[in-house]
Design a protein around this motif. Sequence first.
Motif, short mmCIF file in Angstrom:
data_model
loop_
_atom_site.label_atom_id
_atom_site.label_comp_id
_atom_site.label_asym_id
_atom_site.label_seq_id
_atom_site.Cartn_x
_atom_site.Cartn_y
_atom_site.Cartn_z
N PRO A 128 -3.66 -3.88 -3.10
CA PRO A 128 -3.00 -2.71 -2.51
C PRO A 128 -3.31 -1.40 -3.24
CG PRO A 128 -1.47 -4.53 -2.64
CD PRO A 128 -2.71 -4.96 -3.37
N ALA A 129 -3.43 -1.43 -4.57
CA ALA A 129 -3.72 -0.21 -5.31
C ALA A 129 -5.10 0.35 -4.94
CB ALA A 129 -3.63 -0.46 -6.81
N ALA A 130 -6.09 -0.53 -4.80
CA ALA A 130 -7.43 -0.07 -4.40
C ALA A 130 -7.40 0.47 -2.97
CB ALA A 130 -8.43 -1.21 -4.53
N ALA A 149 0.81 7.03 -6.47
CA ALA A 149 -0.46 7.70 -6.74
C ALA A 149 -0.53 9.15 -6.27
CB ALA A 149 -1.60 6.92 -6.08
N LEU A 150 0.20 9.49 -5.22
CA LEU A 150 0.09 10.84 -4.66
C LEU A 150 0.88 11.84 -5.49
CD1 LEU A 150 0.28 9.92 -0.88
CD2 LEU A 150 -1.74 10.63 -2.18
N ILE A 161 0.84 -1.20 0.00
CA ILE A 161 0.00 0.00 0.00
C ILE A 161 0.87 1.24 0.00
CG2 ILE A 161 -1.65 1.37 1.36
CD1 ILE A 161 -2.86 -1.35 2.29
N ALA A 162 1.94 1.25 0.80
CA ALA A 162 2.84 2.41 0.86
C ALA A 162 3.44 2.69 -0.52
CB ALA A 162 3.95 2.17 1.89
N ALA A 182 -5.76 7.62 -0.27
CA ALA A 182 -5.57 8.90 -0.97
C ALA A 182 -6.84 9.74 -0.93
CB ALA A 182 -5.12 8.66 -2.41
N ALA A 183 -8.00 9.10 -1.07
CA ALA A 183 -9.27 9.83 -0.99
C ALA A 183 -9.48 10.40 0.41
CB ALA A 183 -10.43 8.91 -1.39
#
Length: 174
Positions: free
Chosen positions: A159-161, A24-25, A17-18, A167-168
Amino acid sequence: MDVIFLNGGSSSGKSSIARALQAALPEPWLTFGVDTFVAALPAAGGGIEFGPDGGIVVGPEFRRLEETWMAGLAAMAAAGAHLIVDEVLLSGGAGQQRWLAALAGLDVLWVGVRCDPVVAATREAARADRIAGMAADQALRVHAGMSYDLVVDTTATDPAACARHVAAALASAG
């Protein structure tokens, strides 16, 4: 937000996830994990013992060194670095209290990373760098007494989801 704090048991998916969050950020986020801290400890005298059943025992020397680790990460965040902390709080809420003290004055998004103990144990068995039993021992224990802003579950979510959910939450907090 200064810090995204991911807490979950071994093989729960925190590191994945990290990495997905870093991708993504829009701003750079540095990731520091408890595994990095443990790897930096001296082989003897670090105050941590790994049992053959996956249990972990920490002593006063570990806690002293951990306190300096936490203070160092907090100083980095206070200096302007965005941090993702990938942690296994073996003492659950007591560990969160130590981190809350270290991160005082910083904006922290507390994220619980849950995973079914059987699924985590299966992931653990596929990894060469884990002691069998860690995932099952930690899967529920690390969440005892914790207070989170968000909880994600990697049992059936990739992890991407999970990173998109984080992020949301980060965007709505900020």
